[in-house]
Design an enzyme around this catalytic site. Sequence first.
Site, PDB file in Angstrom:
ATOM      1  CG  HIS A   1      41.696  32.789  51.265  1.00 41.97           C
ATOM      2  ND1 HIS A   1      40.493  33.450  51.257  1.00 41.97           N
ATOM      3  CD2 HIS A   1      42.634  33.735  51.029  1.00 41.97           C
ATOM      4  CE1 HIS A   1      40.704  34.741  51.042  1.00 41.97           C
ATOM      5  NE2 HIS A   1      41.989  34.934  50.889  1.00 41.97           N
TER       6      HIS A   1
ATOM      7  CG  ASP B   1      22.195  34.660  24.048  1.00 42.96           C
ATOM      8  OD1 ASP B   1      23.258  34.577  24.685  1.00 42.96           O
ATOM      9  OD2 ASP B   1      21.121  34.184  24.451  1.00 42.96           O
TER      10      ASP B   1
ATOM     11  CD1 TRP C   1      48.057  31.219  45.879  1.00 39.15           C
ATOM     12  CD2 TRP C   1      47.471  30.683  43.787  1.00 39.15           C
ATOM     13  NE1 TRP C   1      48.582  32.167  45.034  1.00 39.15           N
ATOM     14  CE2 TRP C   1      48.236  31.873  43.737  1.00 39.15           C
ATOM     15  CE3 TRP C   1      46.999  30.162  42.587  1.00 39.15           C
ATOM     16  CZ2 TRP C   1      48.531  32.535  42.557  1.00 39.15           C
ATOM     17  CZ3 TRP C   1      47.300  30.839  41.399  1.00 39.15           C
ATOM     18  CH2 TRP C   1      48.070  32.009  41.396  1.00 39.15           C
TER      19      TRP C   1
ATOM     20  CB  SER D   1      34.761  26.170  33.098  1.00 32.97           C
ATOM     21  OG  SER D   1      34.014  27.332  33.345  1.00 32.97           O
ATOM     22  CB  SER D   2      38.727  29.580  32.210  1.00 33.07           C
ATOM     23  OG  SER D   2      38.480  29.769  33.551  1.00 33.07           O
TER      24      SER D   2
ATOM     25  CG  HIS E   1      52.889  38.112  36.027  1.00 27.34           C
ATOM     26  ND1 HIS E   1      52.988  38.457  37.353  1.00 27.34           N
ATOM     27  CD2 HIS E   1      52.587  39.244  35.371  1.00 27.34           C
ATOM     28  CE1 HIS E   1      52.772  39.756  37.467  1.00 27.34           C
ATOM     29  NE2 HIS E   1      52.539  40.255  36.280  1.00 27.34           N
TER      30      HIS E   1
ATOM     31  CD  GLU F   1      44.354  33.318  36.796  1.00 23.55           C
ATOM     32  OE1 GLU F   1      44.233  32.976  35.604  1.00 23.55           O
ATOM     33  OE2 GLU F   1      43.396  33.406  37.588  1.00 23.55           O
TER      34      GLU F   1
ATOM     35  CE1 TYR G   1      49.247  43.419  35.053  1.00 31.66           C
ATOM     36  CE2 TYR G   1      50.539  41.413  34.898  1.00 31.66           C
ATOM     37  CZ  TYR G   1      50.420  42.728  35.273  1.00 31.66           C
ATOM     38  OH  TYR G   1      51.474  43.354  35.877  1.00 31.66           O
TER      39      TYR G   1
ATOM     40  CB  SER H   1      37.395  52.494  31.601  1.00 26.69           C
ATOM     41  OG  SER H   1      38.690  52.207  32.058  1.00 26.69           O
TER      42      SER H   1
ATOM     43  CG  HIS I   1      57.816  39.678  38.623  1.00 25.59           C
ATOM     44  ND1 HIS I   1      57.238  40.591  37.789  1.00 25.59           N
ATOM     45  CD2 HIS I   1      56.784  39.024  39.190  1.00 25.59           C
ATOM     46  CE1 HIS I   1      55.933  40.491  37.860  1.00 25.59           C
ATOM     47  NE2 HIS I   1      55.636  39.547  38.696  1.00 25.59           N
ATOM     48  CG  HIS I   2      55.597  35.662  40.494  1.00 25.21           C
ATOM     49  ND1 HIS I   2      54.605  36.115  41.330  1.00 25.21           N
ATOM     50  CD2 HIS I   2      55.282  36.123  39.261  1.00 25.21           C
ATOM     51  CE1 HIS I   2      53.721  36.807  40.619  1.00 25.21           C
ATOM     52  NE2 HIS I   2      54.111  36.833  39.371  1.00 25.21           N
TER      53      HIS I   2
ATOM     54  CB  THR J   1      49.923  50.140  35.413  1.00 24.95           C
ATOM     55  OG1 THR J   1      50.285  48.886  34.856  1.00 24.95           O
ATOM     56  CG2 THR J   1      48.852  49.935  36.455  1.00 24.95           C
TER      57      THR J   1
ATOM     58  CE  LYS K   1      43.601  50.439  31.798  1.00 22.53           C
ATOM     59  NZ  LYS K   1      43.324  50.083  30.415  1.00 22.53           N
TER      60      LYS K   1
ATOM     61  NE  ARG L   1      52.408  34.223  50.401  1.00 23.18           N
ATOM     62  CZ  ARG L   1      52.194  34.035  49.097  1.00 23.18           C
ATOM     63  NH1 ARG L   1      53.181  34.229  48.237  1.00 23.18           N
ATOM     64  NH2 ARG L   1      51.034  33.668  48.649  1.00 23.18           N
TER      65      ARG L   1
END
Lengths: 183, 395, 529
Positions: free
Chosen positions: C77, C106, C147, C173-174, C257, C259, C261, C272, C306-307, C332, C335, C454
């Site tokens: 998932h 293009d 994951w 690809s990314s 991390h 990632e 963002y 926006s 922080h993870h 943040t 924003k 979890r």
Amino acid sequence: MDREATRRANRRVLRNTLVVAAGMFGFGFLLVPIYGAICTAFGINGQTAAIEAAQADKVAVDKSRQVTVQFHAIVNDKLPWAFRPVVSEMKVHPGEVRTIYYTAENLSGRDSVGQATHSVTPDKAAVHFKKTECFCYRQQALKPGERKQMPVRFMLHPALPKDVHEVTLTYTFFNAAAFAVSN
Amino acid sequence: MSVSNYKKTARRLLGAALLLGSGQALAERFNFQPPVTPVAHDIYGLHMMTFWICVAIAIVVFGAMFYSIFKHRKSQGAVAANFHENTKLEVLWTIVPFVILVVVAIPATKTLLYLENTSDAALTVKVTGIQWKWKYEYVDHDNNDANNVSFISTILPDQIAASSSGNSARIDKLNTPEHPYLLTVDHDLVLPINERIRFLVTGNDVIHSFFIPQFGIKKDAIPGYVNETWAEIQKPGVYYGQCAELCGKDHAFMPIVVRAVSKADFAAWMTKKKAEAVKAAEEASSNKVWKLADLIKKGNEIYHGKGGCFGCHGANGLGGGPFPALKGSKVATGPVAKHLHTVIFGVAGTPMQAFGKQLNNLELAAVITYERNAWGNNTGDAVQPKDVAAARKAP
Amino acid sequence: MSTTMTHDAGHHEEHPTGIKRWLFTTNHKDIGTLYLWFSFTMFLIGGTFALVIRAELFEPGLQIVNPQFFNMMTTMHGLVMIFGAIMPGFVGLANWQIPLMVGAPDMALPRMNNWSFWLLPFAATMLVAPMFMGAHFMDGNGPWFGWTFYAPLSLQYNHLAYFVFAIHLLGISSIMGAINIIATILNMRAPGMTLMKMPLFVWTWLITAFLLIAVMPVLAGCVTMLLTDKYFGTSFFNAAGGGDPVLFQHVFWFFGHPEVYIMILPAFGIVSQIIPTFARKKLFGYSSMVYATASIAFLSFIVWAHHMFTVGMPVAGELFFMYATVLIAVPTGVKVFNWVATMWRGSMTFEPPMLWAISFVFLFTIGGLSGIMLAVVPADVQYQDTYFVVAHFHYVLVTGALFGIIGAVYYWLPKWTGNMYSDKLAKWHFWLSLVSVNLTFFPMHFTGLAGMPRRYADYPLEFTRFNQWSSVGAFIFGFSQLLLLILVIKCIRGGQKATSEVWEGAEGLEWTVPSPAPYHTFAIAPEVK
């Protein structure tokens, strides 16, 4: 911008970004030694710095206080060894160099290779725990039934924070057969 | 699922729907379990403070937003204003949040320093996470680990059986206040109250996490690392925890059960445990020859209990996925020596643990005998403790 | 340039048809469409996995799958949603919109664009293939290690190589997609469009693309180390060989991390765009929006640990990562305040894109606030690895990233198809999603605070009630998304014709071309004042 100029600019971006991406791929691997160096420098995760014996002898001993050092031993289940410190704890003055021993015994009937990892707690003491000699620096091989005494020479640096009264040194021995290097 | 199960599910679903918005739902726990250590109390206070600050921020921001949504809509005849910048305002709402964050950070730093101060413990317990059980070792200050009281704590097999049955009636029946579902183990971690207890937490195979909510403790159990944390339990009682770091298949089935007792009771328990350990060691090392039936009976208990063998190889010996079946397997029906070696020393590079340190000679003999005779393996082999002793030293 | 001008519309509308059009296309609109359909397909697959999880957790006991299969579901998932649905979704939007918004004919590197898309189906196949290996499907043979694939757990997995190479392909690809976006934005803007005149969606994607180039290679390095540890006898992460399991987490979260963002910054951009349109008022604080986005991107590189607050770190390290993390709340916050200020004294209407944008601001902020709570180290000791964290990251990724993508689809769909969609269906989709997403994820805060870890296949009875709410909500949310599919198909087939401008308050180059946008646009670069 004319078409040719745009194409050239695009190629330049492609080249530069690919260089950055390749560099970051390398950086991923570079994180390994960087991490190791940071851990040793700051005592992160119990990694302690080695110190030259001659240098250690020059450090002034702080006779004004004593710190209890506890020794612990853990053997991973996959290593058929008995492993324990000869003394479980001692009081030391910061700055004095002491030698303690751990014993390891191969309980199985086969040759066996072990690798120890070390942890020093609490974290803030780790960076001040200096070793001049340790069995954990290399793999240890034991013949069937062989028993070995292994020394650790260490010193608590006088810069150890004053509120630390107790330091714990723990070794965990793992079965290193899959990673054995011939000595 | 049986028909009655469907009915029950339907009833619960209906119940849940009815409770939505009704007062009775408030009976559920919305917040932390009650703290019982000084650290857990501090964490609770910190948590509530941050929570209310967040609520206040939310009220201001959402208040402005919803006011605007109701007032400044075209259907109300609102005409768009023209401003799109205001330096003063922008500086203000950069600085104010910063100040609020400093206000949060100060007590957080204080609590963190308190939390990390593990010094001057009266008792040290080594906690080892193993797939999927916990090993507890009380460190004795006379320092011979042979004298340490040490045991493995495994979830009771009836819990697993009820869980995998998926039968909610069976689960409800099993769940009692003394033995809550999935939180019941064979050996509780017994600890004294009002003493500083230091935990040295490590892992044997993969990373686990030693989590007891009411103590404010969560420390990862990492192979090769020793992490420290501490607790001073203020009230006697039974406290539950669970593994909090994904550690493979039975991650959800390695609970932690702490029984906190008075110092006197703890001392008495300790004496009893030491005597038991001596007795078990004597029994295991005696030269007594055991009958096949007795070994199978004992082995059955260990297979489904302390050893935790059923976790991978299944209650029926069929294994599953990456875990091999024992029923009719080469190891369990082939030469005894190979079987002994596999169980005692484990298999490198696989999740097969080395049980040589977790079980004594008698227990190993019994469980191996059980595996060689259960599920139609009928080899008739009765492995004796002395065979195990020999196998430990076999070349 | 003048030659292209003479044969514009008619000739250029010709393109190969059938399968060839899609296989060999270098057209940014075609590739954008492919990305979006791919993303939606993966979204449904990942959603199905989520529903298996929620069905299993509806009540205590294992009714449907075994714990191994359950772990595989949580793992797949996460992987499918992150790498298959959210990231390609944003790249699809970028492909469609960035050339239209900067006035480029293009993408800068069209052939590479084709390649970066067509890697994805192969990568996805390789990712899910191990699920179908092994003797029994129900054993759970796919990746089951979360994951985050922490070592040493992931090293116990037998089909690890498939996972590693799938990640490599996804990463390549990314990176190619990101390079294309950077080149397009830097080199292909219409004359007069300075950087500080770019629409915010373009800005946020530019910054995201740089993040991708910086961290996807680190992920590639991370999985490569895992691969050699598993198959070639190295021991980066194995303590027995002198390696270090904690090192894995540092390397992983150094990617992980930023990632996070990567998955939210483009959504900031989308919101926006949408809010000023329907508030009929210019975006408040344009330049502070740009600077805030850049600061968030910068800060994302120094908060990864922080993870890992329960891993065991020196106090000084924990303090540093706590302070750096709470600092992210400042840009943040800027924003969020700017969006509210944009609405303030506007002249608002509430067409579907606006509904999604407003609920984004509301719900993402809830996720942001629980993020502040999580940053506080001692409290994080309680929250870490419980459902509180699950609630937090679903508020930022579902009601944040996903709501952003859906909002964008509603915003630009008439431009893509030339038709307006059914307002009634859109409202149903929105309100069902809004209610059910909160029913799913809000109770998880409580389950987490009460202490439920979890990635648990089964749980003690005290957690039952809230899990049931979550499961009911998840099923409603999941099936509601089929309404989006119906709506999009109907909209492609026909409907009220859309004007070029589509929305009354819409501003920007994409609204100057006809609806549907012709196959080739901006053959002559427009002038931006």
